[in-house]
Design a protein around this motif. Structure first.
Motif, mmCIF file in Angstrom:
data_model
loop_
_atom_site.group_PDB
_atom_site.id
_atom_site.type_symbol
_atom_site.label_atom_id
_atom_site.label_comp_id
_atom_site.label_asym_id
_atom_site.label_seq_id
_atom_site.Cartn_x
_atom_site.Cartn_y
_atom_site.Cartn_z
ATOM 1 N N ARG A 80 42.312 -78.455 -5.869
ATOM 2 C CA ARG A 80 43.290 -77.368 -5.765
ATOM 3 C C ARG A 80 44.687 -77.903 -6.030
ATOM 4 N NH1 ARG A 80 41.866 -74.061 -0.335
ATOM 5 N NH2 ARG A 80 41.697 -76.160 0.580
ATOM 6 N N ASP A 86 47.475 -72.798 -6.821
ATOM 7 C CA ASP A 86 46.776 -72.073 -5.763
ATOM 8 C C ASP A 86 47.681 -71.741 -4.586
ATOM 9 O OD1 ASP A 86 44.017 -72.215 -6.869
ATOM 10 O OD2 ASP A 86 44.384 -74.367 -6.693
ATOM 11 N N ASP A 92 43.184 -66.511 12.563
ATOM 12 C CA ASP A 92 42.896 -67.916 12.302
ATOM 13 C C ASP A 92 44.135 -68.805 12.401
ATOM 14 O OD1 ASP A 92 40.188 -67.518 11.880
ATOM 15 O OD2 ASP A 92 40.426 -67.173 9.731
ATOM 16 N N TRP A 121 45.682 -70.845 5.013
ATOM 17 C CA TRP A 121 45.298 -69.434 4.998
ATOM 18 C C TRP A 121 45.811 -68.732 3.748
ATOM 19 C CZ3 TRP A 121 48.100 -64.984 4.662
ATOM 20 C CH2 TRP A 121 47.409 -63.787 4.920
ATOM 21 N N ARG A 130 45.087 -69.595 -2.447
ATOM 22 C CA ARG A 130 43.992 -69.006 -3.205
ATOM 23 C C ARG A 130 42.689 -69.713 -2.855
ATOM 24 N NH1 ARG A 130 44.890 -67.188 -8.475
ATOM 25 N NH2 ARG A 130 46.438 -68.862 -8.769
ATOM 26 N N GLY A 131 41.656 -68.929 -2.666
ATOM 27 C CA GLY A 131 40.361 -69.494 -2.345
ATOM 28 C C GLY A 131 40.141 -69.791 -0.881
ATOM 29 N N SER A 132 41.107 -69.412 -0.034
ATOM 30 C CA SER A 132 40.925 -69.642 1.396
ATOM 31 C C SER A 132 39.723 -68.851 1.901
ATOM 32 C CB SER A 132 42.181 -69.213 2.174
ATOM 33 O OG SER A 132 41.940 -69.226 3.551
ATOM 34 N N SER A 133 38.962 -69.482 2.805
ATOM 35 C CA SER A 133 37.812 -68.795 3.389
ATOM 36 C C SER A 133 38.193 -68.032 4.656
ATOM 37 C CB SER A 133 36.720 -69.814 3.742
ATOM 38 O OG SER A 133 37.209 -70.784 4.654
ATOM 39 N N ALA A 134 39.442 -68.188 5.103
ATOM 40 C CA ALA A 134 39.879 -67.515 6.341
ATOM 41 C C ALA A 134 40.093 -66.036 6.111
ATOM 42 C CB ALA A 134 41.163 -68.162 6.836
#
Length: 235
Positions: free
Chosen positions: A4, A55, A143, A228, A231-235
């Motif tokens: 990233r 990102d 989160d 958070w 880009r691509g955060s899972s939160a």
């Protein structure tokens, strides 16, 4: 090479120590899989190719100016999914004259009330007030701020103009005072997130200097906020 990419944009008023404060978070970003690029001007935002591969943008630029092309590039990048994050005047006291930027961020610093007149000494600590950052009900389940209790700080306490698109995770309250013109306590957001198109915005108003950002709770909030927003955060 990390998977990233983070872009740190820093500059503007030197009193917020943009180099020293952003340097605190470079190792954290690298440890979390980011290649970190540092720019000293927001005009990088006008580079569409650079924005497309970014990102996360971490901005620390107090006051200063920005071109129309750069603001458009920033807004387009966040709209497409690039995260935008920062703290204190580096994000909520940037580019005061640009309404498109202010709309993206969702808040504008207007004041940090000073001490009572008899306590004023004419130095930088005149605006350092003891105050509390109060985690909201939303913040207790988010989160970024989950598990963090209300925290006491002695530093600048930001009075912020804002709108209701923000998801407010923490607030701070300016008490009514006989030496000030407001007549009842005023609550401002202190930590918030904001969704903008496919992108995310994260703001924390504490962060005047490295000492504030080294506070364990403030640092945890900022570090979680950076991840958070990305880009691509899972939160």
């Amino acid at each position: 090479m990390n998977s990233r990419r983070a872009l740190i944009v820093r500059g503007g008023w030197s009193g917020h120590q943009p180099v020293e404060t952003t340097d605190l978070f470079v190792p954290f970003l690298e440890q979390n899989g980011y290649d970190v690029r540092i720019e000293e001007s927001p005009e990088i935002y006008a580079d569409a190719a650079a924005m497309a591969e970014t990102d996360l943008i971490v901005q620390s630029v107090t006051m200063s100016e920005i071109s129309g092309a750069a603001v458009k590039g920033l807004r387009d990048a966040v709209l497409a999914g690039t995260g935008f994050a920062g703290w204190h005047g580096g994000i909520v006291d940037s580019y005061r004259a640009n309404s498109d930027y202010l709309q993206l961020v969702g808040g504008q610093f207007v004041k940090h009330p000073a001490k009572a007149p008899e306590q004023i000494r004419g130095d930088g600590a005149d605006s350092f007030l003891p105050h509390t950052i109060d985690i909201t009900d939303l913040g207790r389940d988010h989160d970024i701020t989950r598990g963090i209790d209300d925290l006491a700080l002695t530093t600048e306490q930001y009075w912020v103009l804002h709108d209701d698109l923000n998801d407010v995770l923490a607030t701070t309250t300016h008490p009514a005072r006989s030496d000030q013109p407001w007549h009842r306590p005023v609550t401002s957001p202190a930590v918030w997130t904001r969704s903008w198109g496919a992108g995310r915005v994260f703001v924390a108003t504490p962060g005047h200097d490295p000492d504030v950002l080294r506070d364990a709770n403030v640092r945890t909030i900022v570090e979680r906020g950076l991840l958070w927003a990305s880009r691509g955060s899972s939160a």
